[in-house]
Design a protein around this motif. Structure first.
Motif, PDB file in Angstrom:
ATOM      1  N   LEU A 285     -29.488   7.625  43.617  1.00  6.41           N
ATOM      2  CA  LEU A 285     -28.413   8.076  44.069  1.00  6.41           C
ATOM      3  C   LEU A 285     -27.832   9.137  43.305  1.00  6.41           C
ATOM      4  O   LEU A 285     -26.803   9.316  42.424  1.00  6.41           O
ATOM      5  CB  LEU A 285     -27.229   6.677  44.010  1.00  6.41           C
ATOM      6  N   ASP A 286     -28.269  10.248  43.735  1.00  3.87           N
ATOM      7  CA  ASP A 286     -27.930  11.511  43.209  1.00  3.87           C
ATOM      8  C   ASP A 286     -26.565  11.977  43.343  1.00  3.87           C
ATOM      9  O   ASP A 286     -26.123  12.020  44.382  1.00  3.87           O
ATOM     10  CB  ASP A 286     -28.738  12.749  43.559  1.00  3.87           C
ATOM     11  N   GLY A 287     -25.763  12.168  42.178  1.00  3.32           N
ATOM     12  CA  GLY A 287     -24.307  12.498  42.216  1.00  3.32           C
ATOM     13  C   GLY A 287     -23.645  11.037  42.040  1.00  3.32           C
ATOM     14  O   GLY A 287     -22.114  11.208  41.898  1.00  3.32           O
ATOM     15  N   LEU A 288     -24.250   9.959  41.889  1.00  3.42           N
ATOM     16  CA  LEU A 288     -23.258   8.935  41.283  1.00  3.42           C
ATOM     17  C   LEU A 288     -23.463   8.500  39.795  1.00  3.42           C
ATOM     18  O   LEU A 288     -24.631   8.652  39.456  1.00  3.42           O
ATOM     19  CB  LEU A 288     -23.636   7.375  42.181  1.00  3.42           C
ATOM     20  N   PHE A 289     -22.552   8.176  39.302  1.00  2.00           N
ATOM     21  CA  PHE A 289     -22.481   7.890  37.800  1.00  2.00           C
ATOM     22  C   PHE A 289     -21.738   6.537  37.486  1.00  2.00           C
ATOM     23  O   PHE A 289     -20.771   6.167  38.491  1.00  2.00           O
ATOM     24  CB  PHE A 289     -21.872   9.059  37.056  1.00  2.00           C
ATOM     25  N   LEU A 290     -21.986   5.963  36.440  1.00  2.00           N
ATOM     26  CA  LEU A 290     -21.324   4.942  36.091  1.00  2.00           C
ATOM     27  C   LEU A 290     -20.943   4.677  34.663  1.00  2.00           C
ATOM     28  O   LEU A 290     -21.497   5.160  33.643  1.00  2.00           O
ATOM     29  CB  LEU A 290     -22.485   3.557  35.947  1.00  2.00           C
ATOM     30  N   ILE A 291     -19.570   4.575  34.271  1.00  2.00           N
ATOM     31  CA  ILE A 291     -19.047   4.481  32.965  1.00  2.00           C
ATOM     32  C   ILE A 291     -19.012   2.842  32.883  1.00  2.00           C
ATOM     33  O   ILE A 291     -18.094   2.067  33.521  1.00  2.00           O
ATOM     34  CB  ILE A 291     -17.506   4.740  32.784  1.00  2.00           C
ATOM     35  N   PRO A 292     -19.827   2.271  32.112  1.00  2.00           N
ATOM     36  CA  PRO A 292     -19.703   0.651  31.831  1.00  2.00           C
ATOM     37  C   PRO A 292     -18.826   0.209  30.967  1.00  2.00           C
ATOM     38  O   PRO A 292     -18.104   0.930  30.524  1.00  2.00           O
ATOM     39  CB  PRO A 292     -21.061   0.423  31.207  1.00  2.00           C
ATOM     40  N   ALA A 293     -18.565  -1.067  30.894  1.00  2.00           N
ATOM     41  CA  ALA A 293     -17.315  -1.904  30.100  1.00  2.00           C
ATOM     42  C   ALA A 293     -17.564  -1.644  28.801  1.00  2.00           C
ATOM     43  O   ALA A 293     -16.706  -1.241  27.814  1.00  2.00           O
ATOM     44  CB  ALA A 293     -17.065  -2.944  30.652  1.00  2.00           C
ATOM     45  N   GLY A 294     -18.987  -1.665  28.351  1.00  2.00           N
ATOM     46  CA  GLY A 294     -18.901  -1.676  26.960  1.00  2.00           C
ATOM     47  C   GLY A 294     -19.001  -3.054  26.223  1.00  2.00           C
ATOM     48  O   GLY A 294     -18.553  -3.920  26.913  1.00  2.00           O
ATOM     49  N   ARG A 295     -19.111  -2.933  24.894  1.00  2.00           N
ATOM     50  CA  ARG A 295     -18.940  -4.346  24.329  1.00  2.00           C
ATOM     51  C   ARG A 295     -17.927  -4.165  23.105  1.00  2.00           C
ATOM     52  O   ARG A 295     -18.257  -2.956  22.272  1.00  2.00           O
ATOM     53  CB  ARG A 295     -20.232  -5.094  23.683  1.00  2.00           C
TER      54      ARG A 295
ATOM     55  N   ARG B 260     -23.402   8.988  49.541  1.00  2.00           N
ATOM     56  CA  ARG B 260     -24.133   9.160  50.952  1.00  2.00           C
ATOM     57  C   ARG B 260     -23.525  10.079  51.925  1.00  2.00           C
ATOM     58  O   ARG B 260     -24.254  10.723  52.773  1.00  2.00           O
ATOM     59  CB  ARG B 260     -24.691   7.936  51.395  1.00  2.00           C
ATOM     60  N   ASN B 261     -22.422  10.133  52.034  1.00  2.00           N
ATOM     61  CA  ASN B 261     -21.619  10.975  52.866  1.00  2.00           C
ATOM     62  C   ASN B 261     -21.196  12.387  52.224  1.00  2.00           C
ATOM     63  O   ASN B 261     -20.537  13.247  52.909  1.00  2.00           O
ATOM     64  CB  ASN B 261     -20.036  10.235  53.169  1.00  2.00           C
ATOM     65  N   GLY B 262     -21.965  12.713  51.173  1.00  2.00           N
ATOM     66  CA  GLY B 262     -21.810  14.116  50.474  1.00  2.00           C
ATOM     67  C   GLY B 262     -20.542  14.361  49.974  1.00  2.00           C
ATOM     68  O   GLY B 262     -20.003  15.612  50.080  1.00  2.00           O
ATOM     69  N   LEU B 263     -19.727  13.721  49.420  1.00  2.00           N
ATOM     70  CA  LEU B 263     -18.562  13.718  49.017  1.00  2.00           C
ATOM     71  C   LEU B 263     -18.236  14.279  47.478  1.00  2.00           C
ATOM     72  O   LEU B 263     -17.164  14.185  46.921  1.00  2.00           O
ATOM     73  CB  LEU B 263     -17.352  12.407  49.388  1.00  2.00           C
ATOM     74  N   GLY B 264     -19.221  14.336  47.120  1.00  2.00           N
ATOM     75  CA  GLY B 264     -19.357  15.379  45.608  1.00  2.00           C
ATOM     76  C   GLY B 264     -19.759  14.216  44.608  1.00  2.00           C
ATOM     77  O   GLY B 264     -20.653  13.470  44.780  1.00  2.00           O
ATOM     78  N   ARG B 265     -19.326  14.696  43.176  1.00  2.00           N
ATOM     79  CA  ARG B 265     -19.629  13.555  42.036  1.00  2.00           C
ATOM     80  C   ARG B 265     -18.726  12.651  42.285  1.00  2.00           C
ATOM     81  O   ARG B 265     -17.594  12.557  41.892  1.00  2.00           O
ATOM     82  CB  ARG B 265     -19.761  14.411  40.800  1.00  2.00           C
ATOM     83  N   ILE B 266     -19.417  11.278  42.030  1.00  2.00           N
ATOM     84  CA  ILE B 266     -18.648  10.139  42.169  1.00  2.00           C
ATOM     85  C   ILE B 266     -19.145   9.190  40.896  1.00  2.00           C
ATOM     86  O   ILE B 266     -19.977   9.160  40.314  1.00  2.00           O
ATOM     87  CB  ILE B 266     -19.195   9.331  43.360  1.00  2.00           C
ATOM     88  N   VAL B 267     -17.821   8.910  40.298  1.00  2.00           N
ATOM     89  CA  VAL B 267     -17.983   7.847  39.101  1.00  2.00           C
ATOM     90  C   VAL B 267     -17.553   6.421  39.327  1.00  2.00           C
ATOM     91  O   VAL B 267     -16.407   6.219  40.019  1.00  2.00           O
ATOM     92  CB  VAL B 267     -17.340   8.329  37.900  1.00  2.00           C
ATOM     93  N   LEU B 268     -18.265   5.497  39.044  1.00  2.00           N
ATOM     94  CA  LEU B 268     -17.909   3.960  38.977  1.00  2.00           C
ATOM     95  C   LEU B 268     -17.405   3.941  37.555  1.00  2.00           C
ATOM     96  O   LEU B 268     -18.001   4.119  36.588  1.00  2.00           O
ATOM     97  CB  LEU B 268     -18.956   3.017  39.387  1.00  2.00           C
ATOM     98  N   VAL B 269     -16.132   3.285  37.509  1.00  2.00           N
ATOM     99  CA  VAL B 269     -15.713   2.811  36.484  1.00  2.00           C
ATOM    100  C   VAL B 269     -15.655   1.311  36.162  1.00  2.00           C
ATOM    101  O   VAL B 269     -14.818   0.717  36.926  1.00  2.00           O
ATOM    102  CB  VAL B 269     -14.042   3.550  35.861  1.00  2.00           C
ATOM    103  N   ASP B 270     -16.104   0.680  35.435  1.00  2.00           N
ATOM    104  CA  ASP B 270     -16.022  -0.997  35.292  1.00  2.00           C
ATOM    105  C   ASP B 270     -14.855  -1.208  33.920  1.00  2.00           C
ATOM    106  O   ASP B 270     -15.133  -1.448  32.917  1.00  2.00           O
ATOM    107  CB  ASP B 270     -17.496  -1.659  34.389  1.00  2.00           C
ATOM    108  N   ALA B 271     -13.672  -1.379  34.879  1.00  2.00           N
ATOM    109  CA  ALA B 271     -12.819  -1.770  34.028  1.00  2.00           C
ATOM    110  C   ALA B 271     -12.320  -3.020  33.872  1.00  2.00           C
ATOM    111  O   ALA B 271     -11.313  -3.682  33.376  1.00  2.00           O
ATOM    112  CB  ALA B 271     -11.404  -1.059  34.572  1.00  2.00           C
TER     113      ALA B 271
END
Length: 211
Positions: free
Chosen positions: A100-110, A53-64
């Protein structure tokens, strides 16, 4: 994604501004807690949304947090495929988050079968390299630091660590143990967030004077 009140959104914004001021070169942030249930997933998710939301580019969330993932539920996204279904090479699934354009999620998986520690280390190292190449910021949601040895490895693969402390619950002795653990690992402790109180404490883990 679940909506939170204006006070929490304001505090997350303050946290973001503090991080950008104190660690302007940090582009990969690890969010963890001492023993679990401190609210790290909420803080990680809201911080990533604030970066977008602050326009800081492409952001990824990593569920580690591979043994108890939560980001997929927070963002109504599939759990698989994710980290545990990735070999460390080839295509890596980073799912765009709706609204949330620009936000991506890498889930933990199984996992199909338990990963050996060497294989897990290799996958995390490849993952850290890939997210740096493909995204402007990465926010990692990690398991409890005192319970999972993976967290020390992750701390060295990221630019800095944010520790989530739960008001009236987190023990000072656990904070001290956590600080010593990260000191031994050579991790960059950026500070702590006191969840469920609306306070940001950027120096509590640096000063060593928590009682």
């Amino acid at each position: 994604m679940r909506e939170f009140g204006p006070e929490m959104e304001k505090e997350i914004q303050r946290l973001l501004h503090a991080l950008l001021a104190t660690a302007p070169s940090a582009r990969s942030l690890l969010v963890t807690g001492p023993v679990g249930a401190e609210g790290t997933t909420t803080i990680a998710g809201r911080l990533a949304a604030a970066l977008v939301r602050n326009g800081l580019g492409r952001i990824v969330l990593v569920d580690a947090n591979l043994s108890a993932p939560g980001l997929h539920a927070m963002f109504d996204a599939p759990l698989v495929p994710g980290i545990l279904n990735w070999s460390g090479e080839g295509e890596l699934v980073a799912r765009p988050i709706e609204h949330l354009d620009g936000l991506f999620l890498i889930p933990a998986g199984r996992e199909r079968e338990p990963l050996a520690s060497a294989a897990k280390r290799r996958i995390f190292e490849s993952l850290a390299k890939r997210v740096r190449e493909d995204f402007d910021f990465a926010v990692w949601d990690a398991p409890a630091a005192l319970a999972q040895p993976d967290v020390s490895l992750l701390a060295n693969l990221t630019d800095g660590v944010i520790v989530v402390v739960e008001s009236d619950r987190t023990k000072a002795c656990n904070l001290q143990l956590l600080k010593e653990q990260f000191d031994r690992a050579g991790a960059n402790l950026l500070g702590a967030v006191m969840n469920r109180s609306g306070r940001y404490m950027p120096r509590i883990l640096r000063s060593g004077d928590a009682e």
